[in-house]
Design an enzyme around this catalytic site. Structure first.
Site, PDB file in Angstrom:
ATOM      1  N   TYR A 151      77.234  54.899  51.240  1.00  0.00           N
ATOM      2  CA  TYR A 151      76.687  53.663  51.760  1.00  0.00           C
ATOM      3  C   TYR A 151      77.314  52.539  51.118  1.00  0.00           C
ATOM      4  O   TYR A 151      78.001  51.677  51.811  1.00  0.00           O
ATOM      5  CB  TYR A 151      75.129  53.309  51.705  1.00  0.00           C
ATOM      6  CG  TYR A 151      74.565  52.047  51.850  1.00  0.00           C
ATOM      7  CD1 TYR A 151      74.405  51.622  52.989  1.00  0.00           C
ATOM      8  CD2 TYR A 151      74.281  51.271  50.717  1.00  0.00           C
ATOM      9  CE1 TYR A 151      73.879  50.607  53.403  1.00  0.00           C
ATOM     10  CE2 TYR A 151      73.918  49.988  51.076  1.00  0.00           C
ATOM     11  CZ  TYR A 151      73.744  49.493  52.390  1.00  0.00           C
ATOM     12  OH  TYR A 151      73.129  48.138  52.734  1.00  0.00           O
TER      13      TYR A 151
HETATM   14  C1  UGA Z   1      68.373  48.546  48.336  1.00  0.00           C
HETATM   15  C2  UGA Z   1      68.516  48.636  49.924  1.00  0.00           C
HETATM   16  O1  UGA Z   1      67.776  49.891  50.462  1.00  0.00           O
HETATM   17  C3  UGA Z   1      70.028  48.794  50.435  1.00  0.00           C
HETATM   18  O2  UGA Z   1      69.802  48.983  51.888  1.00  0.00           O
HETATM   19  C4  UGA Z   1      70.397  47.682  49.776  1.00  0.00           C
HETATM   20  O3  UGA Z   1      71.949  47.703  50.292  1.00  0.00           O
HETATM   21  C5  UGA Z   1      70.463  47.526  48.439  1.00  0.00           C
HETATM   22  O4  UGA Z   1      69.141  47.327  48.064  1.00  0.00           O
HETATM   23  C6  UGA Z   1      71.117  46.462  47.847  1.00  0.00           C
HETATM   24  O5  UGA Z   1      70.702  45.813  46.819  1.00  0.00           O
HETATM   25  O6  UGA Z   1      72.364  46.007  48.389  1.00  0.00           O
HETATM   26  P1  UGA Z   1      67.858  50.187  46.358  1.00  0.00           P
HETATM   27  O7  UGA Z   1      68.275  49.042  45.334  1.00  0.00           O
HETATM   28  O8  UGA Z   1      68.207  51.710  46.218  1.00  0.00           O
HETATM   29  O9  UGA Z   1      68.610  49.868  47.894  1.00  0.00           O
HETATM   30  O10 UGA Z   1      66.261  49.688  46.703  1.00  0.00           O
HETATM   31  P2  UGA Z   1      64.852  50.452  46.890  1.00  0.00           P
HETATM   32  O11 UGA Z   1      64.978  51.624  47.962  1.00  0.00           O
HETATM   33  O12 UGA Z   1      63.977  49.589  46.967  1.00  0.00           O
HETATM   34  O13 UGA Z   1      64.979  51.347  45.448  1.00  0.00           O
HETATM   35  C7  UGA Z   1      64.714  50.569  44.227  1.00  0.00           C
HETATM   36  C8  UGA Z   1      64.652  51.901  43.120  1.00  0.00           C
HETATM   37  O14 UGA Z   1      63.302  52.412  43.278  1.00  0.00           O
HETATM   38  C9  UGA Z   1      65.521  52.611  42.821  1.00  0.00           C
HETATM   39  O15 UGA Z   1      66.230  52.768  41.543  1.00  0.00           O
HETATM   40  C10 UGA Z   1      64.983  53.927  43.531  1.00  0.00           C
HETATM   41  O16 UGA Z   1      65.657  55.149  42.745  1.00  0.00           O
HETATM   42  C11 UGA Z   1      63.722  53.709  43.016  1.00  0.00           C
HETATM   43  N1  UGA Z   1      62.787  54.364  44.039  1.00  0.00           N
HETATM   44  C12 UGA Z   1      62.900  54.351  45.309  1.00  0.00           C
HETATM   45  C13 UGA Z   1      62.153  55.227  43.407  1.00  0.00           C
HETATM   46  O17 UGA Z   1      61.881  55.493  42.167  1.00  0.00           O
HETATM   47  N2  UGA Z   1      61.000  56.088  44.081  1.00  0.00           N
HETATM   48  C14 UGA Z   1      61.120  55.918  45.603  1.00  0.00           C
HETATM   49  O18 UGA Z   1      60.145  56.545  46.160  1.00  0.00           O
HETATM   50  C15 UGA Z   1      62.145  55.165  46.056  1.00  0.00           C
END
Ligand code: UGA
Length: 323
Positions: A151
């Site tokens: 991504y």
């Molecule tokens: C998010 C968005 O989903 C992306 O589309 C975007 O591009 C990105 O932010 C960005 O900053 O540009 P992400 O940081 O992975 O991606 O956001 P979350 O899905 O909210 O996850 C945050 C954290 O929580 C991650 O470390 C993930 O591993 C953790 N998480 C997520 C869990 O521990 N459990 C879950 O069920 C979901």
């Protein structure tokens, strides 16, 4: 004189908030969305409900790789390109073709169509995921770009496409690297949405890894404000970090949600996910100096707003929803 905007991905999380703000500020907004099936159409229809009642809003259902872009861009002064195949962890394997199509190919097609038009600005929704795992924190726009998810690679490719259409053809692009946006209407696959859903239902909370990973969480109204400032600015060919200034661990967020909803979270740890970066932290000096951007909503207020929204809106129902 009203301004005429095109918002792609208008039924999505950030796109719908942005379009509402534009209409409220007196803009005429044309919105396009293809309702990809990454999450249910009913959720996206909910995001669009208020906009559909606005006389200054026009909705077009269509895929940017298929629609007549000349018609779509007719009369448009500012393009807000929010449409994308989102999701970091889902971008591996066979799914990658959707990321190529919806991100790289659609962006190239839109830029190609924007060539030669009298646009004032083309604002591209980029992502903190272009940085990957960096020790160089806080992340500055000049920090190394080494995405660790497919991504992130597609978002970086889109940024580069924006830049080369600016350099070669003068398309007035600006790319905004949003850092993990949250708030009402957050996508149901994202962490806060899942944590709130699970904790409220007394369901186990899945944490990837030890929960000590951090994010610079950004409230959606702040992301929208930054996007408008970028559209109105004279900056072109630039890339800016847009971070909310709430850099905390995932574990901290879960505890705080538990306290607010009055339930003790039951945490289950799963393996760290491929593509997830360990830490993000935005240096927003450039956005502050060049746009006057300062995030206004802190984590506590933002979390409460999202929790209140999820309590009133459960279009996807129960804690067991698969994403
Ligand atoms: C998010 C968005 O989903 C992306 O589309 C975007 O591009 C990105 O932010 C960005 O900053 O540009 P992400 O940081 O992975 O991606 O956001 P979350 O899905 O909210 O996850 C945050 C954290 O929580 C991650 O470390 C993930 O591993 C953790 N998480 C997520 C869990 O521990 N459990 C879950 O069920 C979901």
């Amino acid at each position: 004189m009203p301004n005429n905007a095109l918002v792609t991905g208008v039924a999505g999380f950030i796109g719908s908030h942005l379009a509402e703000r534009l209409v409220a500020d007196g803009w005429n907004v044309r919105g396009v969305d293809s309702f990809t099936d990454y999450y249910p159409r009913t959720v996206k229809e909910g995001n669009l409900a208020k906009l559909r009642t606005e006389s200054r809003f026009e909705f077009i259902e269509g895929d940017l790789n298929l629609v007549d872009l000349t018609k779509l861009l007719n009369g448009v002064e500012v393009v807000f390109h929010q449409a994308a195949q989102a999701g970091v962890r889902a971008s591996w394997g066979q799914n990658f073709s959707a990321y190529l199509e919806s991100n790289v190919a659609a962006t190239q097609r839109l830029l190609e169509a924007a060539k030669g038009l009298p646009l004032r600005k083309f604002v591209f929704a980029s992502s903190s995921s272009v940085y990957g795992d960096s020790d160089d924190l806080p992340l500055r726009e000049e920090s190394p770009l080494q995405p660790i998810s497919p991504y992130g690679v597609t978002k970086l490719a889109c940024e580069k496409l924006c830049y080369l259409y600016y350099r070669n053809f003068g398309v007035p692009v600006i790319s905004l690297r949003y850092f993990t946006v949250y708030g009402p209407r957050q996508r149901p696959d994202m962490a806060f949405h899942r944590f709130i859903r699970w904790i409220s239902a007394g369901h186990e909370v899945t944490v990837y890894g030890d929960g000590e990973q951090t994010r610079d969480f950004t409230y959606v109204a702040d992301a929208v404000e930054a996007t408008l400032l970028a559209a109105k600015s004279d900056l072109v060919g630039e890339v800016l970090n847009i971070g909310g200034g709430s850099q905390v661990t995932v574990g901290h967020v879960i505890q705080r949600i538990g306290e607010i909803v009055g339930r003790e979270p039951r945490i289950v740890h799963e393996a760290p996910q491929h593509g997830d970066v360990r830490h993000t932290w935005a240096d927003t000096t450039r956005a502050r100096e060049m746009l006057g951007f300062r995030p206004k909503v802190d984590l506590e207020a933002g979390l409460r707003a999202q929790i209140a929204w999820q309590a009133d809106n459960s279009p996807i129902g129960g804690a067991e929803w698969p994403l």
